[in-house]
Design an enzyme around this catalytic site. Structure first.
Site, PDB file in Angstrom:
ATOM      1  N   PHE A   1      37.547  50.363  32.871  1.00  0.00           N
ATOM      2  CA  PHE A   1      36.603  49.424  33.482  1.00  0.00           C
ATOM      3  C   PHE A   1      37.349  48.112  33.632  1.00  0.00           C
ATOM      4  O   PHE A   1      37.793  47.515  32.645  1.00  0.00           O
ATOM      5  CB  PHE A   1      35.361  49.195  32.620  1.00  0.00           C
ATOM      6  N   GLU A   2      37.484  47.651  34.861  1.00  0.00           N
ATOM      7  CA  GLU A   2      38.032  46.322  35.111  1.00  0.00           C
ATOM      8  C   GLU A   2      37.528  45.850  36.466  1.00  0.00           C
ATOM      9  O   GLU A   2      37.390  46.636  37.401  1.00  0.00           O
ATOM     10  CB  GLU A   2      39.566  46.306  35.068  1.00  0.00           C
ATOM     11  N   ILE A   3      37.227  44.576  36.539  1.00  0.00           N
ATOM     12  CA  ILE A   3      36.925  43.908  37.806  1.00  0.00           C
ATOM     13  C   ILE A   3      38.005  42.858  37.965  1.00  0.00           C
ATOM     14  O   ILE A   3      38.166  41.985  37.107  1.00  0.00           O
ATOM     15  CB  ILE A   3      35.526  43.285  37.820  1.00  0.00           C
TER      16      ILE A   3
END
Length: 332
Positions: free
Chosen positions: A226-228
């Protein structure tokens, strides 16, 4: 009961997209993750999806994910092929040594994913993917991992939040990496800085996040499933120069460095604490690791157990962001 979530926002979306790097064979896991992200968030926003693979996607895969994205009137979906030169052993890698290293790790840990293809994938995520033609029109990327779960309704747009607050990186879970997977990783970072590379790096950093009180490496890692991310950061000369140096060292193939390893060092070295956001209010789970929002009000829109949130465990590094700060890199 919680109040109904707002309809599709009237304000413009950020210039962002979801990104999967996957294969046709992972369709069931992809659908599971898309179902969550659509129900919890994107059916009100309609951010586009980009699917990348080193293999052609089947027609069934394409029809299925378009349906999951809302059909013909839903989100735009694009499919792209990975450059084959970026999904193979680099020319400077000793293939025999790399294959023996992968076999040794698999034998010791019963980890069947440690094959050449897995190494190529994590190397691609670590650097080359950001230059894929389909991503060039976007500023922000929200990475989606097949099989991961989103366990809470989202009452705001995390990508727009990143833009409004000038964040360059957002994460959900962080842990301490196993020492036998990265024995020379931090040494390589110090070597990078000492080889006249310090001039490329400002003292706006978050290095205390990965250093203990004695300024020794604590093995803190950001989980990149999970990364933005602001893609301008990943495409920057500073990031790509660091990636190239670490890539040349061979640790991805000779040890077990991953995109998580590279990204964590880059974030700590190249971004200040004010440029990184821990999304502690987003419910997320991948395998045994998860972030489950704390508090009664937040739990009204969640389907997770806050007592099982990874940041409550000793191996978590998430809370360290609250006290991370810059240091003088010349003293490393």
């Amino acid at each position: 009961m919680p109040t109904p979530l707002p309809p599709h926002p009237s304000t413009p979306l950020a210039n962002g997209c979801f990104v999967f790097i996957t294969r046709t064979m992972s369709l069931t896991k992809v659908r599971r993750t898309m179902f969550d992200i659509e129900q919890r968030f994107n059916n009100r926003y309609r951010y586009p999806y980009i699917f990348l693979s080193e293999q052609e996607f089947s027609d069934e895969f394409k029809r299925s994910v378009q349906f999951m994205a809302g059909g013909l009137n839903g989100s735009r979906v694009e499919f792209g092929l990975v450059n084959k030169d970026e999904w193979r052993y680099p020319g400077w890698i000793d293939v025999d040594r790399a294959e023996k290293a992968a076999e040794a790790w698999a034998d010791a840990n019963d980890y069947v994913a440690d094959r050449a293809e897995w190494r190529h994938m994590v190397r691609y995520w670590a650097g080359p993917f950001a230059k894929h033609p389909l991503l060039q029109k976007y500023k922000y990327m929200w990475r989606l991992e097949p099989g991961s779960h989103y366990t809470c309704d989202m009452e705001y747009d995390p990508i727009l939040y990143m833009q409004a607050n000038q964040y360059s990186y957002g994460f959900s879970v962080s842990t301490k990496e196993m020492p036998d997977t990265i024995p020379t990783l931090f040494f390589s970072l110090v070597k990078y800085l000492r080889q006249n590379k310090a001039s490329l790096v400002a003292n706006n950093n978050s290095l205390t996040w990965i250093l203990d009180e004695k300024r020794e490496y604590n093995r803190c890692h950001l989980l990149t499933n999970f990364e933005i991310v602001d893609l301008d950061f990943l495409r920057s000369n500073a990031y790509q120069d660091l990636f190239a140096f670490l890539d040349q060292s061979g640790g991805i193939y000779y040890e077990r460095w991953t995109d998580t390893s590279v990204r964590s060092l880059a974030v700590a070295l190249l971004l200040g604490p004010h440029q990184v956001r821990w999304f502690d209010d987003i419910g997320y789970r991948h395998d045994a690791l998860e972030n489950c929002p704390q508090g009664v009000e937040r739990q009204m829109r969640c389907h997770c157990d806050p007592s099982k949130s990874t940041h409550l465990l000793p191996m978590s590094c998430s809370d360290r962001w609250n006290t991370s700060r810059s240091i003088d890199i010349s003293k490393l």
